[in-house]
Design a protein around this motif. Structure first.
Motif, PDB file in Angstrom:
ATOM      1  N   ARG A  87       2.294  10.098   7.021  1.00  0.00           N
ATOM      2  CA  ARG A  87       0.972   9.479   6.881  1.00  0.00           C
ATOM      3  C   ARG A  87      -0.138  10.509   7.091  1.00  0.00           C
ATOM      4  O   ARG A  87      -1.141  10.499   6.387  1.00  0.00           O
ATOM      5  N   TRP A  88       0.056  11.413   8.042  1.00  0.00           N
ATOM      6  CA  TRP A  88      -0.935  12.481   8.248  1.00  0.00           C
ATOM      7  C   TRP A  88      -1.093  13.295   6.965  1.00  0.00           C
ATOM      8  O   TRP A  88      -2.192  13.613   6.545  1.00  0.00           O
ATOM      9  N   SER A 144       0.835  -1.196   0.000  1.00  0.00           N
ATOM     10  CA  SER A 144       0.000   0.000   0.000  1.00  0.00           C
ATOM     11  C   SER A 144       0.874   1.253   0.000  1.00  0.00           C
ATOM     12  O   SER A 144       2.054   1.179   0.316  1.00  0.00           O
ATOM     13  N   ARG A 179      -0.386  12.383   3.851  1.00  0.00           N
ATOM     14  CA  ARG A 179      -1.046  11.588   2.804  1.00  0.00           C
ATOM     15  C   ARG A 179      -2.561  11.547   3.017  1.00  0.00           C
ATOM     16  O   ARG A 179      -3.339  11.682   2.077  1.00  0.00           O
ATOM     17  N   ARG A 180      -2.966  11.353   4.272  1.00  0.00           N
ATOM     18  CA  ARG A 180      -4.406  11.263   4.537  1.00  0.00           C
ATOM     19  C   ARG A 180      -5.085  12.614   4.355  1.00  0.00           C
ATOM     20  O   ARG A 180      -6.189  12.694   3.819  1.00  0.00           O
ATOM     21  N   LEU A 217       6.060   4.207   2.347  1.00  0.00           N
ATOM     22  CA  LEU A 217       6.780   5.229   3.114  1.00  0.00           C
ATOM     23  C   LEU A 217       7.968   4.608   3.845  1.00  0.00           C
ATOM     24  O   LEU A 217       8.980   5.256   4.064  1.00  0.00           O
ATOM     25  N   ASP A 218       7.828   3.341   4.221  1.00  0.00           N
ATOM     26  CA  ASP A 218       8.895   2.651   4.955  1.00  0.00           C
ATOM     27  C   ASP A 218      10.216   2.669   4.211  1.00  0.00           C
ATOM     28  O   ASP A 218      11.273   2.586   4.812  1.00  0.00           O
ATOM     29  N   LYS A 259       7.560   9.030   9.713  1.00  0.00           N
ATOM     30  CA  LYS A 259       6.597   8.203   8.974  1.00  0.00           C
ATOM     31  C   LYS A 259       5.179   8.546   9.424  1.00  0.00           C
ATOM     32  O   LYS A 259       4.253   8.576   8.613  1.00  0.00           O
ATOM     33  N   ILE A 260       5.013   8.792  10.716  1.00  0.00           N
ATOM     34  CA  ILE A 260       3.683   9.154  11.230  1.00  0.00           C
ATOM     35  C   ILE A 260       3.236  10.480  10.611  1.00  0.00           C
ATOM     36  O   ILE A 260       2.122  10.599  10.100  1.00  0.00           O
ATOM     37  N   THR A 261       4.135  11.477  10.598  1.00  0.00           N
ATOM     38  CA  THR A 261       3.727  12.775  10.049  1.00  0.00           C
ATOM     39  C   THR A 261       3.486  12.663   8.540  1.00  0.00           C
ATOM     40  O   THR A 261       2.575  13.290   8.007  1.00  0.00           O
ATOM     41  N   GLU A 276      -4.396  10.997  17.569  1.00  0.00           N
ATOM     42  CA  GLU A 276      -3.377  10.840  16.521  1.00  0.00           C
ATOM     43  C   GLU A 276      -2.041  11.411  16.980  1.00  0.00           C
ATOM     44  O   GLU A 276      -0.997  10.799  16.834  1.00  0.00           O
ATOM     45  N   THR A 312       1.024   3.651   2.094  1.00  0.00           N
ATOM     46  CA  THR A 312       1.626   3.970   3.393  1.00  0.00           C
ATOM     47  C   THR A 312       2.789   3.036   3.689  1.00  0.00           C
ATOM     48  O   THR A 312       3.778   3.442   4.271  1.00  0.00           O
TER      49      THR A 312
END
Ligand SMILES: [Zn+2]
Ligand SMILES: [Zn+2]
Ligand SMILES: [Zn+2]
Ligand SMILES: [Zn+2]
Length: 529
Positions: free
Chosen positions: A511-512, A428, A514-515, A433-434, A507-509, A492, A430
Motif C-alpha cells: 500500500r505504501w 478498490s 501504491r500511494r 492487494l488482498d 500488504k501494508i508495504t 505509518e 488496495t
C-alpha cells in the motif's frame, strides 16, 4: 477417526492395573488406523499420532507462494476426525521419542516371549460400539480368537502384532490352565520391565526431567512446552537438531503430543503430579523478575539495527544496568505523540507495541555519554509499567507471528480463484492487494526499490545501505527493512509492529508503494505519506 480419545478413560481412573487394564495398555501403543503397534510413528501438527505408512496419499497444495520451499508444497488431509485439516508433509516427520519407545517395547516383549511358553490363554475379540471410532482401518466384522501364551499383557501385544486386534475392540480372556492368579504375576512383571526400559526416553532434552505437557516439533523432537517456549525466545531452531522450526514461538496453536501424555499419565501418574507441582511453584517464584527496562525513544524493528546516542543520566543508568545482564537486552518503545489511547494502558507517553533490542556494541565516552549499537530481537506488547530511578520499566508479553501453517492457510484462502473473481469488479485497488499471492506482494516492494535505486533516490544512498544492508529476500523481514529506510511518517511505520502475519505486513508495504507511485514519487523527492 478420533479413536485416540478412547484411551483417555484409562488415565482418569486412579491407579491402574497391569492385569485388569492389559487391553487398554496395549491400545496406548496401537495405531488407530492400521491397529498394529505403531510402526515409525509420526506425530502430526494436531498432536495425533499415526504410523508413517498409514499417512494418507499426499497432494500438491494449492495457493501457497510463501514459504516457497518444495518440501512444504506437498500435503495431505488429516485422517483424524477431530482435525481433518491439511498438513504439510514437511511438518509430518517420524516422532523420535515414540519411535524409540516402540522399538524398546518390541525388544523387551520378544525377550519375554522366549521365556514364557507356558500358560496358554484363549483371547476373543469383542466389539466395542462407539460412534467416534467408526472409521478405524482394521474393521471388526466377526470376532477373531487365538490361543496365545504369557500373561494378558504379553498375549494382547502378540494379538495386536499379528494384526488381528482392531484398535477399537476389547478382549475377553479365558485361561486354559489352572492357576489362581490367572497370570497376574506375569503381567505385573512385564509391565515393570517395560516401564524400566522406556523410563529415560521420556526425559526432556532441555531440562532433563520428565516431560511436562510434551510438544513435538515438526522435526519430530519432543520437549516440555515450557522448555520449548523458553528456547524459542532466543532462536527459532530445534534445540536438538538445529532445524529451523515453522511454529509460532508462543506455541499457541501447537497442541500437546496426545500419545505421550496418555502414556505418561498411565505409567507414572505420581511422578507426573509431583513434576507439575514443582513447576507451578517455580513459576510463581519467577513472577516479579519479568520487568524489562523500556527506552521511550524511537521506532525499531526486529533484525534491524538501531544506533543510539545516550546522554540523559537516567538512560545512562539504564544502559549500564542492561550491559551487566546476561542477555544485554532492553525494550524500545516509540513516543505516543498523538496521545492515542494504548489498549489497556490508556493514554500513556509511549506506544504499547515495541521491539526488544540487544546491545551488540557499546562505546563509552569519557564524559559518561555512550554510543550504542543494537539489533532488534523480537516484538512485544507492554502489559503494565512503572518508573524505576527515572526510567520506565514494564512487564511485557512477547508478540509473534502466527505459525507458518496458519500463514499458508490464510494465503490459500485469500488467493482462492473463486473469491478473487468476486472481488475484481467492485473493489478498490488496495482491496485487490488482498488477493495477491504473498510472493507477488513482496515483489511489489522489491520492484519499487529497484526502480528507486535506478533513479538514484537519495533515501537509498550507499550510506543507508551500509547501515541497514540490502533489501532482505525473506518476505518476513523485508517490511522491517523497508520501514527502516523509507522516508515516511512514524505513524505509518508503526502499523507494522502489531501485525501477526507476513502477508499482513507485505500488504501494508504494498500500500505504501501504491500511494507513493500515485503521488509521483518517482522524482526522488521525499514525500510524507
Ligand atoms: Zn491433524
Ligand atoms: Zn498404522
Ligand atoms: Zn523440559
Ligand atoms: Zn529437531
Amino acid at each position: 477417526m478420533s479413536a485416540d480419545a478412547s484411551v483417555g478413560a484409562l488415565s482418569e481412573r486412579t491407579g491402574f492395573d497391569a492385569y485388569r487394564d492389559a487391553r487398554a495398555i496395549i491400545r496406548l501403543i496401537q495405531c488407530s488406523r492400521c491397529s498394529y503397534p505403531l510402526r515409525v510413528p509420526v506425530t502430526l501438527p494436531c498432536g495425533n499420532t499415526i504410523c508413517r505408512m498409514c499417512l494418507p496419499r499426499s497432494h500438491v497444495r494449492a495457493g501457497i507462494s510463501y514459504p516457497a520451499n518444495q518440501e512444504r508444497q506437498e500435503g495431505f488431509t488429516c485422517p483424524f476426525s477431530d482435525c481433518t485439516k491439511e498438513h504439510s508433509l514437511a511438518d509430518s516427520n517420524p516422532d523420535v521419542v515414540l519411535g524409540k519407545v516402540l522399538e524398546l517395547i518390541g525388544e523387551e516383549v520378544a525377550k519375554c516371549k522366549t521365556e514364557s511358553s507356558e500358560k496358554p490363554m484363549l483371547l476373543e475379540e469383542q466389539a466395542v460400539v462407539h460412534p467416534s471410532m467408526a472409521s478405524s482401518g482394521l474393521q471388526f466384522d466377526r470376532p477373531r480368537s487365538r490361543v496365545l501364551h504369557g500373561g494378558r499383557l504379553l498375549a494382547t501385544y502378540t494379538f495386536a502384532e499379528m494384526g488381528e486386534l482392531a484398535f477399537n475392540s476389547d478382549v475377553i480372556y479365558k485361561p486354559l490352565y489352572d492357576d489362581e492368579d490367572g497370570g497376574l504375576a506375569l503381567d505385573m512383571m512385564l509391565l515393570d520391565r517395560l516401564k524400566e526400559v522406556v523410563r529415560n526416553e521420556f526425559d526432556c532434552q532441555v531440562c532433563y526431567a520428565l516431560m511436562l505437557n510434551p510438544v513435538t516439533t515438526p522435526c519430530g523432537h519432543t520437549f516440555c512446552r515450557r522448555c520449548l517456549t523458553r528456547v524459542l525466545d532466543h532462536s527459532l531452531l530445534c534445540p536438538l537438531c538445529r532445524r529451523s522450526l515453522s511454529i509460532s514461538p508462543a506455541l499457541t496453536n501447537e497442541p500437546n503430543n496426545e500419545r505421550i501424555c496418555r502414556i505418561l499419565a498411565t505409567i507414572c501418574p505420581e511422578h507426573l503430579a509431583s513434576r507439575t507441582e514443582t513447576v507451578t511453584r517455580e513459576e510463581q517464584g519467577a513472577l516479579g523478575e519479568s520487568q524489562v527496562p523500556l527506552f521511550v525513544c524511537t521506532l525499531s524493528f526486529p533484525s534491524m539495527p538501531t544506533f543510539l546516542h545516550i546522554f540523559e543520566p537516567r538512560y545512562r543508568l539504564m544502559i549500564r544496568r542492561t550491559l551487566e545482564t546476561r542477555t544485554r537486552t532492553f525494550g524500545m518503545v516509540s513516543y505516543n505523540r498523538t496521545r492515542e489511547p494504548q489498549g489497556n494502558l490508556g493514554t500513556v507517553e509511549f506506544r504499547e507495541y515495541g521491539t526488544l533490542l540487544r546491545i551488540i556494541n557499546a562505546q563509552m565516552l569519557p564524559d559518561g555519554r555512550s554510543l550504542i549499537e543494537t539489533v532488534g530481537v523480537s516484538r512485544f506488547k507492554v502489559k503494565d509499567w512503572s518508573i524505576l530511578d527515572g526510567y520506565v520499566v514494564g512487564s511485557i508479553d512477547r508478540y509473534d507471528d502466527i505459525s507458518l501453517v496458519e500463514e499458508e492457510r490464510i494465503e490459500a484462502a485469500e488467493t482462492d480463484p473463486a473469491r478473487r473473481s468476486n472481488a475484481n469488479g467492485s473493489s478498490s485497488p488496495t482491496a485487490q492487494l488482498d488477493h495477491l499471492s504473498t510472493r507477488d506482494l513482496l515483489d511489489i516492494g522489491m520492484n519499487f526499490i529497484r526502480r528507486m535505486r535506478d533513479n538514484s533516490a537519495p533515501w537509498l544512498h550507499q550510506r543507508v545501505l551500509e547501515a541497514y544492508g540490502y533489501p532482505p529476500e525473506d518476505p518476513a523481514l523485508f517490511p522491517y527493512w523497508f520501514a527502516s529506510v523509507l522516508p515516511i511518517s512514524e505513524h505509518e511505520k508503526y502499523k507494522l509492529l502489531p501485525t501477526r502475519s507476513v502477508r499482513e505486513r507485505l500488504k501494508i508495504t504494498a500500500r505504501w508503494v501504491r500511494r507513493a507511485e500515485s503521488q509521483r514519487w518517482y522524482s526522488g523527492t521525499c514525500t510524507v505519506l
